[in-house]
Scaffold this active site. Structure first.
Site, PDB file in Angstrom:
ATOM      1  N   HIS A  12       0.748  -1.013  -0.139  1.00  0.00           N
ATOM      2  CA  HIS A  12       0.109   0.077  -0.167  1.00  0.00           C
ATOM      3  C   HIS A  12       1.017   1.270   0.026  1.00  0.00           C
ATOM      4  CE1 HIS A  12      -3.558   2.586   0.962  1.00  0.00           C
ATOM      5  NE2 HIS A  12      -2.902   3.049   2.006  1.00  0.00           N
TER       6      HIS A  12
ATOM      7  N   LYS B 140      -1.069  10.633   1.431  1.00  0.00           N
ATOM      8  CA  LYS B 140      -0.173  10.190   0.357  1.00  0.00           C
ATOM      9  C   LYS B 140      -0.437  10.439  -1.150  1.00  0.00           C
ATOM     10  CE  LYS B 140      -0.396   5.760   1.424  1.00  0.00           C
ATOM     11  NZ  LYS B 140      -1.190   5.978   2.680  1.00  0.00           N
TER      12      LYS B 140
ATOM     13  N   ASP C  12      -2.233   3.690  -4.370  1.00  0.00           N
ATOM     14  CA  ASP C  12      -2.819   3.121  -3.651  1.00  0.00           C
ATOM     15  C   ASP C  12      -2.339   1.734  -3.403  1.00  0.00           C
ATOM     16  OD1 ASP C  12      -4.879   2.648  -1.607  1.00  0.00           O
ATOM     17  OD2 ASP C  12      -5.764   1.126  -3.234  1.00  0.00           O
TER      18      ASP C  12
ATOM     19  N   ARG D  53      17.510  15.555  12.169  1.00  0.00           N
ATOM     20  CA  ARG D  53      17.593  17.028  11.673  1.00  0.00           C
ATOM     21  C   ARG D  53      18.674  17.379  10.861  1.00  0.00           C
ATOM     22  NH1 ARG D  53      15.878  20.970  16.542  1.00  0.00           N
ATOM     23  NH2 ARG D  53      15.896  22.445  14.729  1.00  0.00           N
TER      24      ARG D  53
END
EC number: 2.7.11.-
Length: 305
Positions: A138, A159, A177, A243
């Site tokens: 998926h 998404k 999908d 980061r």
């Protein structure tokens, strides 16, 4: 797919059928091929009969010199093995003894107009793709600046919306999908969409969109290597997010490692731009430059002084 019917091979590669196997059909299970020159000379030790057999100009020249009775005997022995098919290249002449033996043992005898080397390369690439190990996951797959970016995350995380924004910005949709992932080599994965939903995307509140019709043929592609995985997840204040980018993270599909980034999602973040920058940064790393490492070197040098 773990096997390919010879009929599919004939259709996809446009092969001429000289003899059709009717009751003794054997599927193709390997992408390797064999050129049976040694077998037609009588040598059968280590004969890879399970492979597609290919005869070119060299083998045909040798076969043409064999007496009729010798060729009939050797062809009979050759086709007695459970070979998927024998393909003759260059549109070369096929002696009647070979045709008779193929008919006797109910084996496929095929022919192509292509030269041997060119055809073998095309055949191996075709078989590698068709026989590659495959899973379906998926997610969304988008071509971003030539980098295959696989977007993962929980249902409703955004998404499809991110993929749609990327398409609007000039990038290309591969799958929405459901993404079919194939292992095309030891270190490469290729993604595509199931045929029935290819070029379609689902947006909550709108429904199904045909991207090819809305944005044109330049907005879609059928398949793409998977170069980078981006995991979208809800922002967690208690979780540490990288980061600096000094440490690389990976995810495995079919025993192939793919670089992975985790992007926290919160209101106000433009995910499409972040994905674009991630793709460009990944390409920069492939070219040998890592911004995080360069900054780290400068900091260490400054501290050292």
């Amino acid at each position: 797919m773990d096997k390919i019917p010879v009929e599919t091979l004939i259709k996809d590669l446009n092969l001429e059928v000289i003899v059709e196997a009717k009751n003794n059909k054997i599927d193709i299970t390997t992408s390797d091929v064999n050129r049976p020159g040694l077998q037609f000379s009588g040598f059968y030790e280590h004969f890879a009969y399970e492979r597609v057999q290919i005869i070119g100009k060299v083998e045909t020249t040798f076969i043409e010199q064999l007496p009729d009775d010798v060729l009939a005997e050797r062809a009979d022995r050759f086709f007695n093995y459970p070979i998927p098919c024998l393909i003759v290249t260059r549109d070369l002449n096929i002696r009647q003894e070979i045709i008779d033996a193929a008919q006797k043992h109910d084996r496929y005898l095929l022919r192509t107009k292509e030269a041997s080397t060119k055809f073998i390369n095309r055949l191996i690439n075709y078989l590698d793709e068709k026989l590659a190990p495959q899973i379906t996951i998926h997610g969304d797959l988008v071509d971003v600046y030539g980098i295959g970016v696989l977007l993962l995350g929980e249902s409703g995380i955004g998404k499809s919306e991110t993929a749609l924004e990327l398409i609007k910005r000039g990038h290309r949709l591969v799958a929405d999908d459901a993404v079919e992932i194939s292992k095309i080599s030891e270190d490469k994965l290729q993604g595509s969409s199931p045929e029935i939903i290819r070029h379609f995307i689902e947006i909550r509140g709108i429904g199904i969109l045909d991207i090819k019709t809305l944005y044109g043929v330049g907005s879609v592609r059928n398949s793409m290597n998977i170069d980078l995985v981006i995991q979208l997840e809800e922002w967690d204040e208690d979780k540490y997010y990288d980061r600096l980018g000094l440490e690389d993270d990976y995810i495995k599909f079919l025993d192939v490692k793919v670089p992975k980034l985790t992007i926290p999602v919160r209101p106000g973040r433009n995910l499409a731009i972040i994905v674009e920058v991630a793709a460009m940064n990944h390409r920069q790393k492939q070219m040998g430059y890592n911004a995080a490492h360069e900054l780290n070197k400068k900091l260490l040098k400054q501290i050292g002084n």
